[in-house]
Design an enzyme around this catalytic site. Structure first.
Site, PDB file in Angstrom:
ATOM      1  N   CYS A   1      -1.569  -1.606   6.445  1.00 20.92           N
ATOM      2  CA  CYS A   1      -1.371  -1.313   5.028  1.00 20.92           C
ATOM      3  C   CYS A   1      -0.098  -0.477   4.812  1.00 20.92           C
ATOM      4  CB  CYS A   1      -2.624  -0.664   4.473  1.00 20.92           C
ATOM      5  SG  CYS A   1      -2.828  -0.982   2.728  1.00 20.92           S
TER       6      CYS A   1
ATOM      7  N   ILE B   1      -6.918  -2.615   0.065  1.00 27.19           N
ATOM      8  CA  ILE B   1      -6.868  -1.515  -0.902  1.00 27.19           C
ATOM      9  C   ILE B   1      -5.414  -1.320  -1.333  1.00 27.19           C
ATOM     10  CG2 ILE B   1      -7.363   0.931  -1.308  1.00 27.19           C
ATOM     11  CD1 ILE B   1      -9.392   0.739   1.047  1.00 27.19           C
TER      12      ILE B   1
ATOM     13  N   HIS C   1      -7.388  -3.012   5.966  1.00 26.31           N
ATOM     14  CA  HIS C   1      -7.906  -1.841   6.682  1.00 26.31           C
ATOM     15  C   HIS C   1      -9.004  -2.242   7.662  1.00 26.31           C
ATOM     16  CE1 HIS C   1      -6.144   1.663   4.531  1.00 26.31           C
ATOM     17  NE2 HIS C   1      -5.899   0.741   3.624  1.00 26.31           N
TER      18      HIS C   1
ATOM     19  N   GLU D   1     -10.249  -0.669  10.018  1.00 31.57           N
ATOM     20  CA  GLU D   1     -11.096   0.465  10.442  1.00 31.57           C
ATOM     21  C   GLU D   1     -12.255   0.703   9.475  1.00 31.57           C
ATOM     22  OE1 GLU D   1      -8.348   0.666   8.844  1.00 31.57           O
ATOM     23  OE2 GLU D   1      -8.314   2.405   7.508  1.00 31.57           O
TER      24      GLU D   1
HETATM   25  N1  GLN Z   1      -0.254   0.897  -1.937  1.00 27.89           N
HETATM   26  C1  GLN Z   1       0.028   1.752  -0.824  1.00 27.89           C
HETATM   27  C2  GLN Z   1       1.530   1.882  -0.632  1.00 27.89           C
HETATM   28  O1  GLN Z   1       2.281   1.155  -1.192  1.00 27.89           O
HETATM   29  C3  GLN Z   1      -0.623   1.251   0.449  1.00 27.89           C
HETATM   30  C4  GLN Z   1      -2.110   1.306   0.297  1.00 27.89           C
HETATM   31  C5  GLN Z   1      -2.883   1.483   1.558  1.00 27.89           C
HETATM   32  O2  GLN Z   1      -2.378   1.888   2.612  1.00 27.89           O
HETATM   33  N2  GLN Z   1      -4.166   1.239   1.465  1.00 27.89           N
HETATM   34  O3  GLN Z   1       1.957   2.715   0.105  1.00 27.89           O
END
Ligand code: GLN
Length: 179
Positions: free
Chosen positions: A61, A119, A155, A157
């Site tokens: 992410c 997310i 994610h 985890e």
């Molecule tokens: N939206 C976040 C970003 O741009 C990343 C979100 C996440 O790590 N769950 O940094």
């Protein structure tokens, strides 16, 4: 998660800590903040060296954004190690977070997909020749590998499913093997 996969997990708080590990996970969070802290704590050159030396790094992410060579709409990158163009928040805002059953090449097939939690996730809109795409949604690639770099938009985890961590721990073991 990595301990469940037979590895020892330690939190790295200073660049010198990188000397004590054989692989690194850069987790999710907020990439602008993580990028600033990486810079402030003097991590940037050390992390670039770590990745370039073939030490396995898994970015999930925000961690994927930190590893990327190109971030849409943003000048400059943090580590620029992965030959991908990412779009941040590609699926919308926090309320648009979702879960999806995902087939991941070499890890999870259609019969037993991986339940992936997204997310405010980024996607890899473009991937360069050294990058092997392992999973995609309509918006773009969400899991990929470039040599010793593992790249995930979600994610892993947040589920009980260890398969992706196990795969990364195996990448670390592989990199440690002589020859
Ligand atoms: N939206 C976040 C970003 O741009 C990343 C979100 C996440 O790590 N769950 O940094």
């Amino acid at each position: 998660m990595v301990e469940r996969c037979g590895a020892r997990g330690v939190a790295i708080k200073r660049p010198s800590g990188l000397n004590d590990v054989s692989g690194l996970i850069i987790p999710g969070g907020e990439s602008t903040t993580i990028g600033k802290l990486i810079d402030e704590y003097g991590f940037t050159p050390e992390l670039k060296r770590f990745g370039a030396a073939g030490m396995p790094v898994f970015g999930t992410c925000a961690g994927l954004i930190i590893l990327s060579a190109r971030v849409k709409g943003r000048h400059g990158t943090v580590l620029g190690l992965a030959d991908v163009t990412v779009e941040r928040n590609a699926f919308g805002r926090q309320v648009d977070s979702f879960e999806r059953d995902l087939a991941v090449e070499g890890i999870a097939d259609e019969g037993r997909p991986f339940r992936a939690v997204f997310i405010r996730a980024p996607v890899m809109e473009e991937t360069g020749p050294p990058v092997e795409v392992m999973a995609s949604l309509e918006e773009g690639a969400v899991m990929a590998r470039q040599g010793t770099l593992l790249l995930g938009a979600f994610h892993p985890e947040l589920t009980d499913d260890e398969r992706i961590h196990r795969y990364f721990v195996e990448m670390v073991a592989e990199a440690r093997r002589p020859g």
